[in-house]
Design a protein around this motif. Structure first.
Motif, PDB file in Angstrom:
ATOM      1  N   ASP A  29     -12.239   4.080   9.066  1.00 18.44           N
ATOM      2  CA  ASP A  29     -12.701   4.283  10.447  1.00 18.44           C
ATOM      3  C   ASP A  29     -13.444   5.622  10.518  1.00 18.44           C
ATOM      4  O   ASP A  29     -13.708   6.239   9.481  1.00 18.44           O
ATOM      5  CB  ASP A  29     -11.521   4.218  11.429  1.00 18.44           C
ATOM      6  CG  ASP A  29     -10.410   5.181  11.046  1.00 18.44           C
ATOM      7  OD1 ASP A  29     -10.701   6.164  10.310  1.00 18.44           O
ATOM      8  OD2 ASP A  29      -9.255   4.968  11.458  1.00 18.44           O
ATOM      9  N   THR A  31     -11.688   8.462   8.609  1.00 21.56           N
ATOM     10  CA  THR A  31     -11.600   8.452   7.136  1.00 21.56           C
ATOM     11  C   THR A  31     -12.969   8.281   6.473  1.00 21.56           C
ATOM     12  O   THR A  31     -13.078   8.390   5.257  1.00 21.56           O
ATOM     13  CB  THR A  31     -10.685   7.303   6.650  1.00 21.56           C
ATOM     14  OG1 THR A  31     -11.181   6.076   7.179  1.00 21.56           O
ATOM     15  CG2 THR A  31      -9.243   7.518   7.067  1.00 21.56           C
ATOM     16  N   HIS A  63     -12.129  -5.432   5.409  1.00 22.50           N
ATOM     17  CA  HIS A  63     -11.787  -5.411   6.831  1.00 22.50           C
ATOM     18  C   HIS A  63     -10.869  -6.589   7.160  1.00 22.50           C
ATOM     19  O   HIS A  63     -11.062  -7.681   6.632  1.00 22.50           O
ATOM     20  CB  HIS A  63     -13.069  -5.494   7.664  1.00 22.50           C
ATOM     21  CG  HIS A  63     -12.852  -5.197   9.116  1.00 22.50           C
ATOM     22  ND1 HIS A  63     -12.460  -6.157  10.003  1.00 22.50           N
ATOM     23  CD2 HIS A  63     -12.938  -4.028   9.815  1.00 22.50           C
ATOM     24  CE1 HIS A  63     -12.323  -5.605  11.203  1.00 22.50           C
ATOM     25  NE2 HIS A  63     -12.608  -4.311  11.116  1.00 22.50           N
ATOM     26  N   ARG A  64      -9.896  -6.324   8.028  1.00 19.36           N
ATOM     27  CA  ARG A  64      -8.933  -7.386   8.363  1.00 19.36           C
ATOM     28  C   ARG A  64      -9.613  -8.638   8.900  1.00 19.36           C
ATOM     29  O   ARG A  64      -9.182  -9.747   8.653  1.00 19.36           O
ATOM     30  CB  ARG A  64      -7.907  -6.864   9.372  1.00 19.36           C
ATOM     31  CG  ARG A  64      -6.682  -6.314   8.687  1.00 19.36           C
ATOM     32  CD  ARG A  64      -5.582  -6.056   9.694  1.00 19.36           C
ATOM     33  NE  ARG A  64      -5.080  -4.692   9.517  1.00 19.36           N
ATOM     34  CZ  ARG A  64      -5.374  -3.676  10.306  1.00 19.36           C
ATOM     35  NH1 ARG A  64      -6.140  -3.851  11.355  1.00 19.36           N
ATOM     36  NH2 ARG A  64      -4.887  -2.484  10.076  1.00 19.36           N
ATOM     37  N   GLU A  77      -6.277   3.322   2.804  1.00 18.87           N
ATOM     38  CA  GLU A  77      -6.275   3.793   4.192  1.00 18.87           C
ATOM     39  C   GLU A  77      -7.349   3.056   4.978  1.00 18.87           C
ATOM     40  O   GLU A  77      -8.411   2.736   4.436  1.00 18.87           O
ATOM     41  CB  GLU A  77      -6.554   5.296   4.225  1.00 18.87           C
ATOM     42  CG  GLU A  77      -5.331   6.103   3.865  1.00 18.87           C
ATOM     43  CD  GLU A  77      -5.542   7.583   4.136  1.00 18.87           C
ATOM     44  OE1 GLU A  77      -5.891   7.936   5.279  1.00 18.87           O
ATOM     45  OE2 GLU A  77      -5.374   8.364   3.187  1.00 18.87           O
ATOM     46  N   VAL A  78      -7.051   2.771   6.227  1.00 16.85           N
ATOM     47  CA  VAL A  78      -8.007   2.039   7.068  1.00 16.85           C
ATOM     48  C   VAL A  78      -9.322   2.814   7.135  1.00 16.85           C
ATOM     49  O   VAL A  78      -9.327   4.036   7.245  1.00 16.85           O
ATOM     50  CB  VAL A  78      -7.427   1.845   8.491  1.00 16.85           C
ATOM     51  CG1 VAL A  78      -8.445   1.162   9.402  1.00 16.85           C
ATOM     52  CG2 VAL A  78      -6.138   1.050   8.431  1.00 16.85           C
ATOM     53  N   THR A 100      -6.626  -3.399  -1.902  1.00 17.12           N
ATOM     54  CA  THR A 100      -7.340  -3.066  -0.669  1.00 17.12           C
ATOM     55  C   THR A 100      -6.366  -2.882   0.502  1.00 17.12           C
ATOM     56  O   THR A 100      -6.602  -2.088   1.407  1.00 17.12           O
ATOM     57  CB  THR A 100      -8.426  -4.125  -0.360  1.00 17.12           C
ATOM     58  OG1 THR A 100      -9.324  -3.580   0.591  1.00 17.12           O
ATOM     59  CG2 THR A 100      -7.875  -5.397   0.201  1.00 17.12           C
ATOM     60  N   GLU A 101      -5.239  -3.592   0.433  1.00 13.05           N
ATOM     61  CA  GLU A 101      -4.256  -3.475   1.512  1.00 13.05           C
ATOM     62  C   GLU A 101      -3.533  -2.126   1.497  1.00 13.05           C
ATOM     63  O   GLU A 101      -3.061  -1.661   2.525  1.00 13.05           O
ATOM     64  CB  GLU A 101      -3.233  -4.619   1.417  1.00 13.05           C
ATOM     65  CG  GLU A 101      -3.717  -5.871   2.136  1.00 13.05           C
ATOM     66  CD  GLU A 101      -2.868  -7.097   1.840  1.00 13.05           C
ATOM     67  OE1 GLU A 101      -3.185  -8.161   2.385  1.00 13.05           O
ATOM     68  OE2 GLU A 101      -1.899  -6.991   1.051  1.00 13.05           O
TER      69      GLU A 101
END
Ligand SMILES: [Zn+2]
Length: 275
Positions: free
Chosen positions: A101, A104, A12-13, A98-99, A94-95
């Motif tokens: 959420d 996904t 996570h960012r 796909e995010v 990891t970057e």
């Protein structure tokens, strides 16, 4: 109803900072303090007045411990480097994911899409080859590495690997002072065994401080001059500023004296036996 959860999700960012803080604990400072302790112990032995024979096992165990310590430190440095690469790889992987959420989540859970696992990457790395990083050779390190060789034979020629950076051995190789394959422990100027050996950074020739000051001092002005090196065949100009203490030569001479005292004592004992 049971919810299927993903095995792994992308970083996570909001956790990037925490991720950067993950580090392998650095043991360099404890290495340096152990190194110093071994050095001090060996130097203490040299001044202790204990006989050579009695010192042998003590010196050996300290030198062996140092070699082990050195290997561990090199391995630890190697693992740190590797760990850094793993982190970089993980971050890159990891970057590009796909995010994670609500949209996904199911696809991550079904492993339709996957995210890397840091623990897995670390485990793979741990099972694999860990490079050893050569630690930079300091004076203390050089002395500790050279110690077992010099202890055995104070006049021995040290292996090239012990000389390390900053010591231009190639240029010096032909000039190594040899007398039957060994290093001279007497000053070319005073012709006596070194008391305070000083080495030239220009040509790596060593002279005793007393001989050197006498040689370079102008008796009229009482000042030091620049002169041709006092070593036969050396064409370098030398001055007082070019010299610093030759710690390896000091070590050679100290150990040589300890061995010589032991021999003298043994000879005295033998003489007494004859009487
Ligand atoms: Zn010279």
């Amino acid at each position: 109803m049971s919810i299927k959860l993903p095995d792994s999700v992308p970083l996570h960012r909001g956790l990037i900072r925490e991720f950067h803080d993950i580090r392998v604990s650095d043991v360099s400072s404890s290495f340096v303090s152990c190194q110093k302790e071994i050095y001090d112990t060996l130097m203490f032995f040299l001044e202790s007045g204990i006989d050579y024979e009695d010192l042998c096992p003590l010196v050996k165990s300290n030198c062996d411990t140092y070699i082990q310590l050195l290997e561990q430190e090199e391995e630890s440095q190697g693992f740190q480097t590797k760990f850094k690469t793993i982190k970089e790889n993980y971050k890159e992987m990891t970057e590009s994911c796909e995010v994670f959420d609500l949209d996904t989540m199911d696809r991550y859970a079904e492993r339709d899409i996957t995210a890397p696992q840091l623990s897995k990457l670390l485990k793979e790395a741990n099972d694999g080859y860990i490079p050893k990083i050569k630690i930079s050779i300091t004076m203390v390190d050089r002395i500790l590495r050279a110690f077992p060789y010099i202890w055995k034979d104070p006049k021995c020629i040290l292996p090239d690997s012990l000389l390390g950076d900053g010591f231009n051995n190639d240029a010096n190789e032909d000039e190594i002072e040899m007398a039957g394959g060994s290093i001279e422990l007497t000053c070319p100027i005073t012709t006596l065994i070194y008391e305070e050996p000083m080495i030239s950074k220009k040509c790596q020739h060593t002279f005793d401080k007393s001989g050197l000051t006498e040689y370079l001092k102008n008796s009229d002005t009482n000042r030091y001059m620049e002169k041709d090196c006092a070593k036969d065949g050396c064409s370098k100009k030398i001055s007082m500023d070019d010299f610093s203490p030759d710690t390896i030569m000091s070590l050679r001479c100290k150990i040589y004296q300890i061995k010589r005292n032991e021999n003298n004592n043994n000879m005295k004992l033998e003489a007494l036996d004859v009487l």
